[in-house]
Design a protein around this motif. Structure first.
Motif, PDB file in Angstrom:
ATOM      1  N   HIS A  82      36.734  44.475  30.785  1.00 51.17           N
ATOM      2  CA  HIS A  82      36.474  43.886  32.105  1.00 51.17           C
ATOM      3  C   HIS A  82      37.746  43.228  32.639  1.00 51.17           C
ATOM      4  N   VAL A  83      38.416  42.433  31.794  1.00 47.02           N
ATOM      5  CA  VAL A  83      39.656  41.789  32.216  1.00 47.02           C
ATOM      6  C   VAL A  83      40.707  42.840  32.566  1.00 47.02           C
ATOM      7  N   SER A  84      40.797  43.873  31.741  1.00 47.31           N
ATOM      8  CA  SER A  84      41.817  44.907  31.944  1.00 47.31           C
ATOM      9  C   SER A  84      41.578  45.738  33.201  1.00 47.31           C
ATOM     10  N   GLN A  85      40.342  46.182  33.382  1.00 44.24           N
ATOM     11  CA  GLN A  85      40.057  47.146  34.447  1.00 44.24           C
ATOM     12  C   GLN A  85      39.485  46.534  35.727  1.00 44.24           C
ATOM     13  N   MET A  86      38.838  45.383  35.623  1.00 42.18           N
ATOM     14  CA  MET A  86      38.217  44.781  36.805  1.00 42.18           C
ATOM     15  C   MET A  86      39.040  43.582  37.309  1.00 42.18           C
ATOM     16  N   THR A  87      39.206  42.568  36.471  1.00 39.46           N
ATOM     17  CA  THR A  87      39.924  41.371  36.905  1.00 39.46           C
ATOM     18  C   THR A  87      41.355  41.688  37.310  1.00 39.46           C
ATOM     19  N   HIS A  99      52.583  38.054  34.654  1.00 37.40           N
ATOM     20  CA  HIS A  99      51.300  38.754  34.729  1.00 37.40           C
ATOM     21  C   HIS A  99      50.607  38.706  33.373  1.00 37.40           C
ATOM     22  N   ALA A 100      51.380  38.893  32.316  1.00 39.34           N
ATOM     23  CA  ALA A 100      50.823  38.908  30.963  1.00 39.34           C
ATOM     24  C   ALA A 100      50.238  37.555  30.585  1.00 39.34           C
ATOM     25  N   GLU A 101      50.946  36.490  30.870  1.00 36.86           N
ATOM     26  CA  GLU A 101      50.477  35.158  30.501  1.00 36.86           C
ATOM     27  C   GLU A 101      49.142  34.831  31.133  1.00 36.86           C
ATOM     28  N   PHE A 107      41.479  36.104  29.231  1.00 39.65           N
ATOM     29  CA  PHE A 107      40.664  36.826  28.253  1.00 39.65           C
ATOM     30  C   PHE A 107      39.703  35.930  27.463  1.00 39.65           C
ATOM     31  N   PRO A 108      40.152  34.837  26.830  1.00 36.57           N
ATOM     32  CA  PRO A 108      39.200  34.008  26.079  1.00 36.57           C
ATOM     33  C   PRO A 108      38.129  33.365  26.958  1.00 36.57           C
ATOM     34  N   CYS A 149      34.813  36.893  39.416  1.00 39.91           N
ATOM     35  CA  CYS A 149      35.843  36.085  40.073  1.00 39.91           C
ATOM     36  C   CYS A 149      37.242  36.616  39.762  1.00 39.91           C
ATOM     37  N   ASP A 150      38.211  36.234  40.621  1.00 39.81           N
ATOM     38  CA  ASP A 150      39.585  36.632  40.347  1.00 39.81           C
ATOM     39  C   ASP A 150      40.170  35.750  39.250  1.00 39.81           C
ATOM     40  N   ALA A 151      41.358  36.076  38.816  1.00 38.87           N
ATOM     41  CA  ALA A 151      41.965  35.395  37.677  1.00 38.87           C
ATOM     42  C   ALA A 151      42.123  33.898  37.898  1.00 38.87           C
ATOM     43  N   ASP A 152      42.587  33.490  39.074  1.00 42.07           N
ATOM     44  CA  ASP A 152      42.804  32.076  39.346  1.00 42.07           C
ATOM     45  C   ASP A 152      41.498  31.295  39.306  1.00 42.07           C
ATOM     46  N   ALA A 153      40.453  31.879  39.870  1.00 46.81           N
ATOM     47  CA  ALA A 153      39.142  31.214  39.864  1.00 46.81           C
ATOM     48  C   ALA A 153      38.602  31.100  38.437  1.00 46.81           C
ATOM     49  N   LEU A 154      38.816  32.112  37.630  1.00 45.96           N
ATOM     50  CA  LEU A 154      38.373  32.075  36.233  1.00 45.96           C
ATOM     51  C   LEU A 154      39.109  30.987  35.454  1.00 45.96           C
ATOM     52  N   LEU A 155      40.401  30.846  35.696  1.00 49.49           N
ATOM     53  CA  LEU A 155      41.193  29.845  34.992  1.00 49.49           C
ATOM     54  C   LEU A 155      40.799  28.419  35.394  1.00 49.49           C
ATOM     55  N   ALA A 156      40.190  28.276  36.563  1.00 48.75           N
ATOM     56  CA  ALA A 156      39.782  26.957  37.049  1.00 48.75           C
ATOM     57  C   ALA A 156      38.386  26.562  36.574  1.00 48.75           C
TER      58      ALA A 156
END
Length: 277
Positions: A82-87, A99-101, A107-108, A149-156
């Protein structure tokens, strides 16, 4: 609202890891500590030396023999793809360090959201009262919105806050189902230290074993139906011939860490580990 168990059953069975569509995130994003489960120490964000350019494992068929038993236990339930193909829409983490960081941080978080979805979906597969079913369904829909959600929203996200209502609903579901099976008494062994304990052939139906320590316990031929296993440590537990066909909140990782055989009865959504052969 009707109690439609098929929603939970279908959702739970769909949560399967697809390594071919993942950029080796479990081999890269996670911290690994050298132990009996892992032959090396690897900090989070550093690729495992066995990860190849095509994201396949160089020693996949020899993991347990070469000291990487922990790799055969891990299961992301589909969070990796999901993270690889969707997020990140199929963008390779090797494209840039920045991008990698972010991908390794997401992922977790996604893994924990998928775990909660799996538990809630399973709870929806049971026959519970309409009020509880409605709350579980609303919780599932909320979690499914979060993983989109997008990456930034997930990290928040505050994962602890998200877990609280999920945990409360799972507790309600567990008590409701277990008391249907054994209404005469409430079997609470939550957090029990049963490491190495001989429980061969025991009738443990409907026991609450949340967070219990069952490391190397002998559960051979035990009746474990309707047992609540959330957070239980089953490493090297002997499950040969045990009946876990209707055990509650059992995960693939717990089963992968245990020992069993062809006679072990498992829930429909759990795969029999290849190393049990």
């Amino acid at each position: 609202m009707s109690n439609d168990a098929s929603i939970g059953i279908t959702t739970r069975k769909s949560l399967q890891a697809d390594c071919q569509n993942c950029f080796g995130l479990c081999c890269t994003a996670l911290n690994i500590v050298a132990s009996s489960d892992f032959a090396i120490h690897k900090p989070a964000g550093k690729p495992c030396p066995n990860l190849q350019e095509d994201y396949r494992c160089r020693i996949h068929h020899e993991l347990r023999d070469t000291g990487f038993k922990g790799c055969t236990v891990f299961d992301c339930l589909g969070a990796g793809q999901h993270v690889s193909q969707m997020t990140f829409q199929g963008q390779d983490w090797r494209q840039s360090r920045k991008h990698a960081e972010k991908m390794f941080q997401v992922f977790p978080i996604m893994e924990q959201l998928y775990e909660m979805i799996a538990y809630v979906a399973e709870a929806l597969s049971y026959k519970v009262d309409k009020s509880l079913y409605k709350q579980l369904l609303a919780q599932l829909e909320q979690l499914q919105q979060l993983i989109a959600c997008d990456a930034d929203a997930l990290l928040a996200l505050d994962i602890v806050t998200i877990r609280m209502p999920v945990n409360a609903l799972l507790l309600q579901t567990s008590e409701y189902i277990r008391l249907q099976k054994k209404p005469s008494k409430k079997l609470n062994q939550r957090g029990a230290d049963w490491m190495g304990k001989n429980l061969k052939g025991k009738d443990l139906r409907a026991t609450d074993l949340r967070g219990s320590y069952l490391i190397a316990a002998n559960l051979q031929n035990a009746d474990l139906r309707e047992v609540d296993f959330i957070g239980a440590d089953l490493r090297d537990a002997n499950l040969c011939g045990a009946d876990l066909s209707t055990s509650m909140f059992l995960t693939q990782m717990q089963i992968n860490a245990a020992q069993g055989d062809h006679a072990t009865k498992l829930p429909s959504y759990i795969k029999r580990p290849a190393h049990w052969q």
